[in-house]
Structures are given as structure tokens and as C-alpha cells.
Design a protein around this motif. Sequence first.
Motif, PDB file in Angstrom:
ATOM      1  N   ARG A 265       0.820  -1.202   0.000  1.00 27.73           N
ATOM      2  CA  ARG A 265       0.000   0.000   0.000  1.00 27.73           C
ATOM      3  C   ARG A 265       0.861   1.262   0.000  1.00 27.73           C
ATOM      4  N   TYR A 266       2.005   1.199   0.674  1.00 28.62           N
ATOM      5  CA  TYR A 266       2.845   2.393   0.782  1.00 28.62           C
ATOM      6  C   TYR A 266       3.289   2.882  -0.585  1.00 28.62           C
ATOM      7  N   LEU A 267       3.665   1.958  -1.456  1.00 34.23           N
ATOM      8  CA  LEU A 267       4.141   2.356  -2.776  1.00 34.23           C
ATOM      9  C   LEU A 267       3.043   2.291  -3.832  1.00 34.23           C
ATOM     10  N   GLY A 268       2.032   1.461  -3.626  1.00 33.51           N
ATOM     11  CA  GLY A 268       1.020   1.282  -4.659  1.00 33.51           C
ATOM     12  C   GLY A 268      -0.271   2.043  -4.448  1.00 33.51           C
ATOM     13  N   GLU A 269      -0.389   2.710  -3.296  1.00 34.81           N
ATOM     14  CA  GLU A 269      -1.664   3.338  -2.925  1.00 34.81           C
ATOM     15  C   GLU A 269      -2.098   4.506  -3.814  1.00 34.81           C
ATOM     16  N   PRO A 270      -1.208   5.392  -4.261  1.00 38.32           N
ATOM     17  CA  PRO A 270      -1.672   6.579  -4.983  1.00 38.32           C
ATOM     18  C   PRO A 270      -2.548   6.270  -6.194  1.00 38.32           C
ATOM     19  N   PHE A 271      -2.136   5.306  -7.034  1.00 42.42           N
ATOM     20  CA  PHE A 271      -2.925   4.983  -8.220  1.00 42.42           C
ATOM     21  C   PHE A 271      -4.259   4.346  -7.851  1.00 42.42           C
ATOM     22  N   VAL A 272      -4.244   3.507  -6.827  1.00 47.53           N
ATOM     23  CA  VAL A 272      -5.484   2.854  -6.381  1.00 47.53           C
ATOM     24  C   VAL A 272      -6.447   3.899  -5.815  1.00 47.53           C
ATOM     25  N   ASN A 273      -5.937   4.782  -4.954  1.00 49.49           N
ATOM     26  CA  ASN A 273      -6.794   5.801  -4.349  1.00 49.49           C
ATOM     27  C   ASN A 273      -7.385   6.747  -5.389  1.00 49.49           C
ATOM     28  N   PHE A 274      -6.585   7.117  -6.380  1.00 51.17           N
ATOM     29  CA  PHE A 274      -7.088   8.008  -7.423  1.00 51.17           C
ATOM     30  C   PHE A 274      -8.283   7.376  -8.130  1.00 51.17           C
ATOM     31  N   VAL A 318     -10.339  10.699   1.916  1.00 54.93           N
ATOM     32  CA  VAL A 318      -9.676  11.038   3.168  1.00 54.93           C
ATOM     33  C   VAL A 318      -8.531  11.976   2.813  1.00 54.93           C
ATOM     34  N   ASN A 319      -8.459  13.114   3.471  1.00 59.70           N
ATOM     35  CA  ASN A 319      -7.565  14.188   3.057  1.00 59.70           C
ATOM     36  C   ASN A 319      -6.096  13.792   3.021  1.00 59.70           C
ATOM     37  N   TYR A 320      -5.656  13.007   4.007  1.00 58.76           N
ATOM     38  CA  TYR A 320      -4.223  12.744   4.135  1.00 58.76           C
ATOM     39  C   TYR A 320      -3.769  11.486   3.397  1.00 58.76           C
ATOM     40  N   TYR A 321      -4.660  10.828   2.674  1.00 55.02           N
ATOM     41  CA  TYR A 321      -4.238   9.657   1.913  1.00 55.02           C
ATOM     42  C   TYR A 321      -3.320  10.073   0.768  1.00 55.02           C
ATOM     43  N   PHE A 322      -2.527   9.120   0.273  1.00 57.88           N
ATOM     44  CA  PHE A 322      -1.640   9.405  -0.853  1.00 57.88           C
ATOM     45  C   PHE A 322      -2.429   9.399  -2.156  1.00 57.88           C
ATOM     46  N   TYR A 323      -2.366  10.511  -2.868  1.00 58.07           N
ATOM     47  CA  TYR A 323      -2.984  10.609  -4.192  1.00 58.07           C
ATOM     48  C   TYR A 323      -2.007  11.088  -5.246  1.00 58.07           C
ATOM     49  N   GLY A 324      -0.856  11.609  -4.841  1.00 54.81           N
ATOM     50  CA  GLY A 324       0.102  12.142  -5.787  1.00 54.81           C
ATOM     51  C   GLY A 324      -0.272  13.539  -6.247  1.00 54.81           C
ATOM     52  N   ILE A 326      -0.934  14.626  -9.256  1.00 54.20           N
ATOM     53  CA  ILE A 326      -2.058  14.614 -10.201  1.00 54.20           C
ATOM     54  C   ILE A 326      -3.371  14.485  -9.442  1.00 54.20           C
ATOM     55  N   GLY A 327      -3.381  13.648  -8.399  1.00 55.79           N
ATOM     56  CA  GLY A 327      -4.586  13.509  -7.588  1.00 55.79           C
ATOM     57  C   GLY A 327      -4.967  14.803  -6.893  1.00 55.79           C
ATOM     58  N   ASN A 328      -3.956  15.517  -6.372  1.00 47.57           N
ATOM     59  CA  ASN A 328      -4.231  16.792  -5.715  1.00 47.57           C
ATOM     60  C   ASN A 328      -4.763  17.829  -6.699  1.00 47.57           C
ATOM     61  N   PHE A 329      -4.165  17.877  -7.877  1.00 45.22           N
ATOM     62  CA  PHE A 329      -4.657  18.800  -8.909  1.00 45.22           C
ATOM     63  C   PHE A 329      -6.092  18.444  -9.293  1.00 45.22           C
ATOM     64  N   TYR A 330      -6.386  17.141  -9.367  1.00 49.12           N
ATOM     65  CA  TYR A 330      -7.726  16.694  -9.744  1.00 49.12           C
ATOM     66  C   TYR A 330      -8.758  17.131  -8.701  1.00 49.12           C
ATOM     67  N   MET A 331      -8.410  17.037  -7.415  1.00 53.72           N
ATOM     68  CA  MET A 331      -9.331  17.473  -6.366  1.00 53.72           C
ATOM     69  C   MET A 331      -9.683  18.947  -6.513  1.00 53.72           C
ATOM     70  N   ASP A 332      -8.711  19.721  -6.976  1.00 50.43           N
ATOM     71  CA  ASP A 332      -8.905  21.161  -7.074  1.00 50.43           C
ATOM     72  C   ASP A 332      -9.590  21.594  -8.361  1.00 50.43           C
ATOM     73  N   TYR A 381       2.792  12.305  -2.536  1.00 52.36           N
ATOM     74  CA  TYR A 381       2.027  13.379  -1.908  1.00 52.36           C
ATOM     75  C   TYR A 381       2.504  14.685  -2.500  1.00 52.36           C
ATOM     76  N   PHE A 382       1.615  15.604  -2.723  1.00 54.18           N
ATOM     77  CA  PHE A 382       2.019  16.860  -3.353  1.00 54.18           C
ATOM     78  C   PHE A 382       3.062  17.562  -2.486  1.00 54.18           C
ATOM     79  N   GLN A 383       4.254  17.744  -3.029  1.00 58.43           N
ATOM     80  CA  GLN A 383       5.392  18.250  -2.260  1.00 58.43           C
ATOM     81  C   GLN A 383       5.115  19.606  -1.614  1.00 58.43           C
ATOM     82  N   PHE A 384       4.370  20.455  -2.287  1.00 59.68           N
ATOM     83  CA  PHE A 384       4.166  21.814  -1.785  1.00 59.68           C
ATOM     84  C   PHE A 384       2.724  22.044  -1.328  1.00 59.68           C
ATOM     85  N   MET A 385       2.099  20.979  -0.834  1.00 58.91           N
ATOM     86  CA  MET A 385       0.704  21.083  -0.442  1.00 58.91           C
ATOM     87  C   MET A 385       0.517  21.973   0.775  1.00 58.91           C
ATOM     88  N   GLY A 386      -0.651  22.593   0.849  1.00 55.04           N
ATOM     89  CA  GLY A 386      -1.051  23.335   2.044  1.00 55.04           C
ATOM     90  C   GLY A 386      -0.155  24.517   2.333  1.00 55.04           C
TER      91      GLY A 386
END
Length: 423
Positions: A265-274, A318-324, A326-332, A381-386
Motif C-alpha cells: 500500500r505504501y508504494l502502490g496506494e496513490p494509483f489505487v486511491n485516485f 480522506v484528506n491525508y491519503y496518498f494521491y500524488g 495529479i490527484g491533488n490537482f484533480y481534487m482542485d 504526496y504533493f510536495q508543496f501542499m497546504g
Amino acid sequence: MPLLFLSLFFGVLAYYYRKKKLFFSVVMFYGIGSLWGFLMTLNDYYSLSLNFGYQSISYTATLFLSVCCLILFYPLMQIDRKLIFSGMVDVCHLKNIAYIFIVLSIVYCIFIVPYISLSLNAIDFAAYKAEIMEEGGLDISGGNIILSKLFSYQVQLRPFIIFLFFFSLVYVKGGRKMKILLGLMTILPALFSALASAHRNNLVYCIINYIVCYILFYECFPRKVKRYVLLFISIVLGIVLFIVVYFAFLRFDDGGGAVIYSLLRYLGEPFVNFNTMLWGNEQYLLGNKSFPLIRDLLGLDYLDPSTIRENTSYLRYVNYYFYGAIGNFYMDFGPLGTICVCLLVSCFFYKIFVQKFKANTLTRLLLLYLYATYTIQNYFYFQFMGSNNINIFWMIIYLLVFRFYVEKGCSVFSSGRSFKRQV
């Protein structure tokens, strides 16, 4: 199956562009991550996780991810197979910068030591980690302003310190004490931070910086130095793997299956969560997720990222999950907005790499390294988030220091040294 298709897509890209080192390293990482995401969905624990029940993984979302990744990777695709570095640096100024980094890192390590004891002696490791994340994320300062600032600095400075360490190994004669101290300070702050916060991200990001920088300078190292550097990286990688697995065992005491799932999950989660949480959302945050500080500076409404889920009931993630990234941009910004943002980022850095910096100066090499390593880190995780959007401004300041103090100083000071070597 869609995630398996994604890993094959990245694998083909990596094979076709295998001679372009930086691009290859980024694509291979994404390929491994998507493969782990596929394996994660096959694990029995996946059906019991929070990811289950939202929606199935689709080819449409996977295709969208492929397109966005390809856009972001494009600047690295245009970099020549072999970079010829030709420029001048002021060795005296470079060493001054190195010692500033060293001092800040040592002070941080001294301040953080007491917190390591608290972490390792915690009766319930999972509860301790949850409390740390609840109070301040990875920042464990607990209101200590000095420690909080030092934490921010060591996170922001780490990629620059590692770049300076590798550069000095190749191009700076003498200064053995400085190189040893700099090498230690590339790893100790990240290691101490990981142990104190019961969180592995800083340490994982550290090894990512190491690997990308090693690939960048690989062909420059003399054979003897290359062996020492490879041994050093192997030791660091061993430490990182031990900490990652050890933390997993401390968090999950219900059998090895949960530990394996945690690692997948640590390495594979972002694509699954997206796919399962983000894709299909029709209401977006318009910058609150990725660029809240910029919105605040523009006088727009501000919503603290840590409270997004509590204040926007229509969002199912869930806000703190890994989305990468692209996932953060998609939320916005949704699908079309995400593609536009990726195009802007790609065009901006393409112009810098290919048009603005035609010669491979110190600044260009540093920019290439930062773009590659942040592209990998943003997978998690978006490096410059928040509020950490401020890191963008600090990164620019550090770049300007390198550009005009270390590199440009040579046109004024006679201590400047000219280099021309294949990297």
C-alpha cells in the motif's frame, strides 16, 4: 487489470528511453509503484480497507493518469542521453554554503534527539504515530518555534545538501572533512526525524534524492569514488528498508499478511486511491487542496487542508491519503483543469531546460535534479501542499543563491574554477 496496463505502459517507456538516465529513473519508479498498486488490489486485506466499496478501478481513470504523467515527464524526455557539464563555480563560496548546511543540520539533530527517545519508548507505537500526525503532521516540535523552523529548513534543504555533496565529490579537490560532514548530514537529519516522528516519509524521500543524484553524476565519478559512493548509498538504502519494514511490524501486530499489505500500500496506494476515491467527483476545491497559501495571498477564501473533509461533506476522500500531485490537482480543478495545470508545469520547465539554459551549468544540473526528484516524491504526496506552498519560494531563493553566489561569483572572484566533464 487497468493498473497492470499502467505498469506495462511505464515499462515500455522506460525501455524505449532507457539511455536517458533521469527520465528512466522517474518512469521506472512510477512503473514499480503502479505494479505494487495492482498487487495491492489482489491482497486479501484490500477488501477490508477503506478503499473498498467506492468504485472499481477503471480504464478511463488509468488512461487519464497515463496522459497526465506523460505530460509531466515530457521535459525530462528532451534531455540528452549524456550531459556535458561546462561551467564555473566559486569553490570558496561553495564550501561556505556547505558549512551553513552542516551547522543547521547538526543543530537540528541535537534538538531532535530527546524526541527519538519518546518515540522508541512508546508503549503503543500506532497510537504515538497517530498522535504525532494529529498534532502537527511530521512536525513534532510541539510548539517549540526553533525546532519547528529547523524541521522546515532540513526538509527544504535536504535535496540541496545531497546535490552539493555529490557535486563536491566529483568537482571539488580537497576539503575531505567538509565532504565527510556533508555526507553525514545528508542522512542523519532524515533518519532522526523518521525515528522521532514514527514516520518513514522523510527517510524514503532522502533515498530518492540519493538515487536520482547518483544517476545524474554516475559517469563523472572516478572508479574508486564510485565504489565508495555505491557502498554509502547501499548502507543508506539498507537503513531505509529496515526502518520501513520495522515501522510496519510495529504498527500491525495481527500477522505478516497485514505487514505485506502495508508495504504494498505504501508504494502502490496513490494509483489505487485516485481510481477508487477521486475519479468521478464533480465538485472541486479550486486550489484549496494544492495552493491554499496562494489563494490566501490573492485574497480568496482559505480552507485549512486538515479540515477539508470535515467541512465538505460531498467529498468522499480522506484528506491525508496518498494521491500524488495529479490527484491533488484533480481534487482542485477536475479533469480538464488538471491537464491544463500539467501542461503549464511541463511547458515552463521545458522552456527552462531546453531553451533558457542551453549550457549545462551548475544551475541547470540542479534544476534537472530537482525536477526529477520532486516528480518522484510527488507520486506519494504533493510536495508543496497546504501551508508548505512556502517551500516553493524557499526553493527559488536557494536556487538564486546557487546561481549568483556559487556560480556567478566566479566572474568576480579569482578563486573560481572551471569544469568541463561528462555527466
